[in-house]
Design an enzyme around this catalytic site. Structure first.
Site, PDB file in Angstrom:
ATOM      1  N   HIS A 173      28.711  26.907  44.823  1.00 17.30           N
ATOM      2  CA  HIS A 173      29.707  27.355  43.849  1.00 17.30           C
ATOM      3  C   HIS A 173      31.043  27.722  44.498  1.00 17.30           C
ATOM      4  O   HIS A 173      32.022  27.977  43.804  1.00 17.30           O
ATOM      5  CB  HIS A 173      29.129  28.566  43.095  1.00 17.30           C
ATOM      6  CG  HIS A 173      29.870  28.951  41.867  1.00 17.30           C
ATOM      7  ND1 HIS A 173      30.568  30.134  41.751  1.00 17.30           N
ATOM      8  CD2 HIS A 173      30.030  28.325  40.683  1.00 17.30           C
ATOM      9  CE1 HIS A 173      31.123  30.219  40.546  1.00 17.30           C
ATOM     10  NE2 HIS A 173      30.811  29.132  39.881  1.00 17.30           N
TER      11      HIS A 173
ATOM     12  N   ARG B  97      30.099  19.079  44.543  1.00 14.26           N
ATOM     13  CA  ARG B  97      28.724  19.256  44.073  1.00 14.26           C
ATOM     14  C   ARG B  97      28.435  18.445  42.812  1.00 14.26           C
ATOM     15  O   ARG B  97      27.433  17.779  42.695  1.00 14.26           O
ATOM     16  CB  ARG B  97      28.449  20.734  43.775  1.00 14.26           C
ATOM     17  CG  ARG B  97      27.014  21.002  43.370  1.00 14.26           C
ATOM     18  CD  ARG B  97      26.856  22.347  42.685  1.00 14.26           C
ATOM     19  NE  ARG B  97      27.287  22.315  41.296  1.00 14.26           N
ATOM     20  CZ  ARG B  97      27.834  23.330  40.650  1.00 14.26           C
ATOM     21  NH1 ARG B  97      28.047  24.468  41.260  1.00 14.26           N
ATOM     22  NH2 ARG B  97      28.180  23.216  39.381  1.00 14.26           N
TER      23      ARG B  97
ATOM     24  N   ARG C 286      31.572  36.654  34.185  1.00 14.16           N
ATOM     25  CA  ARG C 286      30.160  36.803  33.833  1.00 14.16           C
ATOM     26  C   ARG C 286      29.604  37.997  34.596  1.00 14.16           C
ATOM     27  O   ARG C 286      29.902  38.174  35.780  1.00 14.16           O
ATOM     28  CB  ARG C 286      29.339  35.564  34.197  1.00 14.16           C
ATOM     29  CG  ARG C 286      29.766  34.276  33.515  1.00 14.16           C
ATOM     30  CD  ARG C 286      28.784  33.141  33.826  1.00 14.16           C
ATOM     31  NE  ARG C 286      29.340  31.824  33.541  1.00 14.16           N
ATOM     32  CZ  ARG C 286      29.337  31.250  32.344  1.00 14.16           C
ATOM     33  NH1 ARG C 286      28.809  31.897  31.321  1.00 14.16           N
ATOM     34  NH2 ARG C 286      29.854  30.048  32.163  1.00 14.16           N
TER      35      ARG C 286
ATOM     36  N   ARG D 236      31.477  30.533  28.447  1.00 10.79           N
ATOM     37  CA  ARG D 236      30.516  29.780  27.640  1.00 10.79           C
ATOM     38  C   ARG D 236      29.085  30.280  27.817  1.00 10.79           C
ATOM     39  O   ARG D 236      28.595  30.446  28.924  1.00 10.79           O
ATOM     40  CB  ARG D 236      30.587  28.299  27.996  1.00 10.79           C
ATOM     41  CG  ARG D 236      29.784  27.412  27.049  1.00 10.79           C
ATOM     42  CD  ARG D 236      29.744  25.991  27.541  1.00 10.79           C
ATOM     43  NE  ARG D 236      31.089  25.489  27.751  1.00 10.79           N
ATOM     44  CZ  ARG D 236      31.414  24.665  28.737  1.00 10.79           C
ATOM     45  NH1 ARG D 236      30.529  24.255  29.587  1.00 10.79           N
ATOM     46  NH2 ARG D 236      32.650  24.238  28.854  1.00 10.79           N
TER      47      ARG D 236
ATOM     48  N   HIS E 231      39.413  32.806  34.587  1.00  6.33           N
ATOM     49  CA  HIS E 231      38.300  32.409  35.445  1.00  6.33           C
ATOM     50  C   HIS E 231      38.421  32.993  36.850  1.00  6.33           C
ATOM     51  O   HIS E 231      37.476  32.958  37.628  1.00  6.33           O
ATOM     52  CB  HIS E 231      38.236  30.873  35.510  1.00  6.33           C
ATOM     53  CG  HIS E 231      36.989  30.337  36.114  1.00  6.33           C
ATOM     54  ND1 HIS E 231      36.966  29.696  37.336  1.00  6.33           N
ATOM     55  CD2 HIS E 231      35.707  30.346  35.679  1.00  6.33           C
ATOM     56  CE1 HIS E 231      35.727  29.331  37.624  1.00  6.33           C
ATOM     57  NE2 HIS E 231      34.952  29.703  36.644  1.00  6.33           N
TER      58      HIS E 231
ATOM     59  N   ASN F 196      20.650  21.671  31.551  1.00  5.25           N
ATOM     60  CA  ASN F 196      21.927  21.011  31.856  1.00  5.25           C
ATOM     61  C   ASN F 196      22.273  19.982  30.783  1.00  5.25           C
ATOM     62  O   ASN F 196      23.416  19.892  30.324  1.00  5.25           O
ATOM     63  CB  ASN F 196      21.843  20.285  33.200  1.00  5.25           C
ATOM     64  CG  ASN F 196      21.977  21.211  34.387  1.00  5.25           C
ATOM     65  OD1 ASN F 196      22.270  22.398  34.239  1.00  5.25           O
ATOM     66  ND2 ASN F 196      21.758  20.673  35.577  1.00  5.25           N
TER      67      ASN F 196
ATOM     68  N   TYR G 123      23.548  31.728  43.881  1.00  2.00           N
ATOM     69  CA  TYR G 123      24.761  30.915  43.947  1.00  2.00           C
ATOM     70  C   TYR G 123      25.423  31.103  45.314  1.00  2.00           C
ATOM     71  O   TYR G 123      25.507  32.215  45.831  1.00  2.00           O
ATOM     72  CB  TYR G 123      25.774  31.330  42.878  1.00  2.00           C
ATOM     73  CG  TYR G 123      25.406  30.990  41.455  1.00  2.00           C
ATOM     74  CD1 TYR G 123      24.128  30.591  41.093  1.00  2.00           C
ATOM     75  CD2 TYR G 123      26.355  31.093  40.443  1.00  2.00           C
ATOM     76  CE1 TYR G 123      23.803  30.292  39.786  1.00  2.00           C
ATOM     77  CE2 TYR G 123      26.043  30.794  39.125  1.00  2.00           C
ATOM     78  CZ  TYR G 123      24.762  30.399  38.805  1.00  2.00           C
ATOM     79  OH  TYR G 123      24.439  30.103  37.498  1.00  2.00           O
TER      80      TYR G 123
END
Length: 706
Positions: A608, A580, A390, A420, A450, A57, A484
């Protein structure tokens, strides 16, 4: 004395602001992740997993967020943080807080985690502590495997400064030739091979010994520097600026960013923004590197020798096959509440009867995978359209899309190649699909796609056409769906199908629909619609009608939306936020946000999902989707939120929020000053990461938030 006054002035300015710094709030989030490593009821391997996560992170934070700050500093652009600080005072404060985190991270590892290693069957062993026999084995490994891969890179008057790689372990070797001037020191750099394991493994009775590869190289460094005097060997690592996008530099105007891109084309790598180095490094080498990289003491992080540079290397130990039984095992998913016959009935037929709400990882992603795989083979399916942000490395989704194209179906894929750290995988998968005959779009200009949408068109009996739709907060990635927490809807309702069809026409063509029925989209109108929903609650509160806003999301940063929440709080609206990660809103401030509570849920799973609830005079509006309340989500991403219109599905989402607010195991309460404390309400433990495996329809139907 001046430094003390400056620090106090910065602290006062931060405290006075009605907004909390995005970056300082993120550091508090990483502390909550670090707190997971402190749970003594977890195995040492699960605790080390969270420690490794904090390290990766932090790398991303320094590369992107600290890098974004340096875009302003290095190119002389003015920047004010949400706290009101200018770029240079903020840089100093941010790096100071980051250093404090790293000290706390390292101290906990050294004093609380490392002492537990041997009792759990392993040890990280220093080279000097190896037996004679094992020293020989390690040296053989160096000579046969490591040595041929190493390339010492000298820097002197005859050699230019080498390009040292980002996020790689490096050894700086200061040496002197005895035949030359005694003051003629040189420094050479050796990059530790990234494609070798971080540790060399040795069995010692019941204990696996892990020898750090950097220590093996350090103790054999003379093999690379023959007939010269080695003065010092220094281990270090660097983070470079990797933020060259408008996505993160949200307040850089776009024409400056284009200018920045042009300038950066002439540079082989981004500027160094952080340097981790073992304590007591060679002062001569450090002076040289400070000058070369334009660093000061704020950028340099000293790591104790008994600790470790880059805890993410611990994943080799965490994921070792010998310790699999000692790690926490994931429970088996349960069947969705309104799809109890999962696995026994044809999904195409079930979806004609009813919608299905999926809550991952408690519900498997299998229905979504099954739908796409069935569609690829089904002769009645005419087309498949999907947005991909992703995917897994060996993706069942892309395999099914390839098969669909081979079977002659029309397949349209919007593949976001700017996701990313997944750019390479996404580009490779997108090219495979394009070669197979799929219509592939590689993102849309400066916008990042997204949103997560799927549309399958199927021609059935008597020329009737059904459109099968999936809308979700999560990626089409079967690997992360086990880890997730996400939420998604499978439906054939025309209202959703029409909206999604229109949305695909917008992102793949040149359509501008006048309105959507159940979708809110960005960058078109998401901010204004969400603000209007908050305004409606405020108006209800002023008129004495019960009013509430309850939102669960990853990040809250957009000032306009925050200001609307502040205004609603002053009007008497009860606002509860489950955020979060970073939260720039300041809760509980007198006269500003007294009616706003913020909690953060951080635990075994990565939260998420995004859920937006508006009480709406006891006729709740509940939206689910991919969007956080951030500048980038509203202005620079293609996002969507969708309205739940069926009562059972709405109740499921409301219960989701209710459980989050009830959690007292994974929840942290945000204070007015931006700090967090563990929630302790004196009630029996309620852990949503366990409780969601036991949800029943009866529990859901009785769920209320007011």
């Amino acid at each position: 004395m001046e430094d003390v006054v400056a620090v106090e002035k910065i602290a006062h300015q931060i405290e006075e602001s009605n907004y909390i710094s995005r970056d300082l709030s993120w550091i508090k989030f990483n502390y909550r992740v670090l707190d997971q490593a402190m749970h003594t009821d977890r195995s040492i391997f699960d605790r080390l997993k969270f420690l490794a996560i904090t390290s990766s992170n932090l790398d991303e934070f320094c590369t992107i967020r600290l890098g974004s700050l340096y875009n302003y500093i290095d190119y002389g652009k003015e920047r004010f943080d949400y706290s009101g600080l200018r770029e240079e005072p903020f840089r100093i404060h941010l790096l100071s807080e980051t250093k404090k985190f790293c000290r706390d991270q390292s101290d906990y590892y050294v004093n609380h985690l490392r002492p537990l290693f041997r009792s759990n069957g392993f040890a990280i062993v220093a080279y000097r502590d190896l037996s004679v026999e094992n020293t020989q084995r390690v040296n053989d490994y160096f000579n046969k495997t490591i040595f041929p891969m190493l390339t010492p890179m000298v820097f002197d008057s005859y050699h230019t400064f080498p390009v040292l790689m980002n996020n790689r372990l490096l050894l700086g070797v200061v040496s002197r030739n005895p035949t030359e001037n005694l003051n003629q020191q040189k420094v050479s750099f050796v990059q530790v091979p990234q494609n070798l394991p971080r540790y060399y493994e040795l069995w010692d009775g019941e204990v696996i010994q892990f020898v750090p590869i950097e220590e093996i190289i350090r103790n054999n460094i003379h093999s690379l520097f023959r007939n010269v005097e080695i003065i010092s060997t220094n281990l270090f690592r660097i983070n470079r600026n990797g933020d060259f996008t408008l996505e993160e530099s949200e307040d850089i105007e776009s024409n400056f960013l284009e200018d920045l891109r042009i300038k950066l084309k002439t540079r082989r790598t981004g500027r160094v923004v952080r340097m981790e180095v073992e304590e007591n490094p060679d002062p001569w080498m450090m002076r040289l590197l400070r000058i070369q990289w334009d660093l000061d003491e704020h950028n340099i992080f000293y790591t104790p020798k008994e600790s470790s540079i880059d805890f993410s290397g611990l994943l080799q130990i965490i994921n070792h096959k010998e310790f699999k039984a000692k790690r926490a095992q994931l429970p088996e998913p349960i069947k969705p509440l309104n799809f109890p016959e999962q696995g026994d009935r044809d999904l195409f037929e079930v979806l004609k009867e009813r919608d299905i709400l999926l809550h991952h990882p408690y519900n498997s992603m299998e229905p979504v995978l099954e739908l796409v795989e069935k569609a690829a083979d089904d002769p009645h399916v005419l087309s498949i359209k999907i947005t991909i942000y992703r995917v897994a490395k060996e993706s069942r989704i892309t395999s099914a899309l390839l098969k669909a194209a081979e079977n002659g179906k029309h397949v349209s894929v919007l593949f976001e190649v700017k996701a990313r750290f997944d750019e390479e995988n996404n580009l490779r998968e997108a090219q495979r699909l394009q070669k197979a005959g799929c219509f592939v779009i590689y993102g849309i200009s400066s916008l990042k796609t997204h949103t997560k949408l799927l549309l399958i068109v199927r021609k059935e009996e008597e020329d009737k056409v059904y459109r099968y739709v999936h809308l979700s907060s999560g990626n089409y990635n079967e690997s992360t769906s086990r880890l997730y927490v996400d939420i998604g809807l499978l439906t054939t309702k025309e209202v959703y199908a029409n909206d999604v069809s229109e949305f695909f026409n917008v992102i793949t063509g040149h359509s501008q629909p006048s309105t959507y029925r159940n979708l809110i989209t960005s960058p078109r109108d998401m901010r204004i619609q969400l603000c209007n929903l908050v305004k409606r609650e405020a108006e209800n509160a002023r008129n004495g009608i019960p009013a509430a806003v309850i939102i669960k999301l990853n990040s809250l940063q957009d000032k306009e939306f925050i200001d609307e929440l502040y205004e609603a709080s002053r009007a008497g609206v009860k606002i509860k936020l489950v955020v979060r990660g970073m939260c720039c809103l300041r809760p509980g401030r007198k006269g500003l946000s007294e009616n706003i509570e913020v909690i953060s849920v951080v635990g075994e799973y990565l939260e998420h999902s995004r859920i937006y609830y508006f009480h709406n005079a006891d006729n709740p509006k509940v939206y689910i989707g991919s969007a956080d309340a951030m500048v980038r989500s509203f202005d620079r991403r293609i996002e969507s939120l969708f309205l739940l219109d069926e009562e059972i599905l709405k109740r499921q989402a409301i219960n989701n929020l209710r459980f989050n607010l009830k959690d007292n195991v994974n929840a942290y309460i945000m204070q007015e000053d931006g700090t967090y404390i563990k929630k302790q309400d004196g009630l029996p433990p309620f852990n949503i990461h366990k409780e969601f495996y036991h949800v029943t329809k009866e529990i859901v139907m009785e769920a209320k938030l007011l």
